[in-house]
Design a protein around this motif. Structure first.
Motif, PDB file in Angstrom:
ATOM      1  N   GLU A  19       0.829  -1.206   0.000  1.00 17.12           N
ATOM      2  CA  GLU A  19       0.000   0.000   0.000  1.00 17.12           C
ATOM      3  C   GLU A  19       0.864   1.257   0.000  1.00 17.12           C
ATOM      4  O   GLU A  19       0.562   2.213  -0.714  1.00 17.12           O
ATOM      5  N   ARG A  20       1.948   1.259   0.793  1.00 17.33           N
ATOM      6  CA  ARG A  20       2.856   2.423   0.820  1.00 17.33           C
ATOM      7  C   ARG A  20       3.493   2.641  -0.543  1.00 17.33           C
ATOM      8  O   ARG A  20       3.537   3.761  -1.048  1.00 17.33           O
ATOM      9  N   ALA A  21       3.977   1.563  -1.146  1.00 16.57           N
ATOM     10  CA  ALA A  21       4.622   1.671  -2.452  1.00 16.57           C
ATOM     11  C   ALA A  21       3.614   2.151  -3.500  1.00 16.57           C
ATOM     12  O   ALA A  21       3.933   3.025  -4.321  1.00 16.57           O
ATOM     13  N   ARG A  36       0.862   3.870  -2.937  1.00 15.08           N
ATOM     14  CA  ARG A  36       0.517   5.267  -2.650  1.00 15.08           C
ATOM     15  C   ARG A  36       1.543   6.215  -3.250  1.00 15.08           C
ATOM     16  O   ARG A  36       1.190   7.242  -3.828  1.00 15.08           O
ATOM     17  N   ASP A  37       2.826   5.876  -3.117  1.00 13.46           N
ATOM     18  CA  ASP A  37       3.881   6.710  -3.681  1.00 13.46           C
ATOM     19  C   ASP A  37       3.791   6.772  -5.201  1.00 13.46           C
ATOM     20  O   ASP A  37       3.941   7.837  -5.795  1.00 13.46           O
ATOM     21  N   GLU A  38       3.551   5.625  -5.827  1.00 16.73           N
ATOM     22  CA  GLU A  38       3.410   5.593  -7.284  1.00 16.73           C
ATOM     23  C   GLU A  38       2.202   6.413  -7.734  1.00 16.73           C
ATOM     24  O   GLU A  38       2.279   7.171  -8.699  1.00 16.73           O
ATOM     25  N   LYS A  49       0.775   8.848  -6.107  1.00 15.53           N
ATOM     26  CA  LYS A  49       1.036  10.263  -5.855  1.00 15.53           C
ATOM     27  C   LYS A  49       1.803  10.885  -7.019  1.00 15.53           C
ATOM     28  O   LYS A  49       1.490  11.985  -7.469  1.00 15.53           O
ATOM     29  N   GLU A  50       2.808  10.174  -7.537  1.00 15.02           N
ATOM     30  CA  GLU A  50       3.581  10.673  -8.670  1.00 15.02           C
ATOM     31  C   GLU A  50       2.703  10.779  -9.916  1.00 15.02           C
ATOM     32  O   GLU A  50       2.777  11.761 -10.662  1.00 15.02           O
TER      33      GLU A  50
END
Length: 132
Positions: free
Chosen positions: A25-27, A29-31, A33-34
């Motif tokens: 989920e963190r990974a 979310r970062d993708e 967001k970009e």
């Protein structure tokens, strides 16, 4: 004894799966967001084109785009809003839902009073903690 080992295995496996899910989920979310930043940059460019040309959209070989206005309304003065709603008989301006915490507090303080038509759903859940 086997129940204790089985329970320990279940808890250990649960924590391992939960950790793996959170990492994904963190990974993700970062993708995302970009990607959202990239989409926003393109959206701003398209809005600028609409502003410069005076148009509300356009058509290209790859697809079409359109500009629209989205409005959102809210109040910081609920007393005035309730008065306004009552004066104009427009309760449909409010959403139909109960504030969960306030309702729990009310029925806790007034256990003999339950409004007609209120439904209650209860279900068990399990929370798993890491060892400290």
């Amino acid at each position: 004894m086997s129940d204790t080992r089985n329970t320990d295995t279940l808890v250990k496996t649960y924590i391992k799966i939960r950790d793996a899910k959170q990492a994904k989920e963190r990974a993700l979310r970062d993708e995302i967001k970009e990607l959202d930043v990239q989409l926003s940059t393109i959206e701003q460019a398209l809005l600028e084109i609409c502003k410069d040309t005076g148009q509300d959209g356009g058509r290209t070989a790859s697809g079409t785009f359109s500009r629209s206005v989205k409005r959102r309304y809210w109040t910081n003065d609920w007393d005035s809003m309730y008065k306004f709603i009552n004066e104009h008989s427009i309760p449909e301006l409010l959403e139909k839902r109960l504030h969960q915490q306030n309702f729990v507090q009310f029925i806790t303080e007034n256990p003999d009073v339950m409004p007609e038509g209120v439904n209650v759903e209860s279900k068990y859940s399990v929370t798993v903690y890491r060892p400290r």
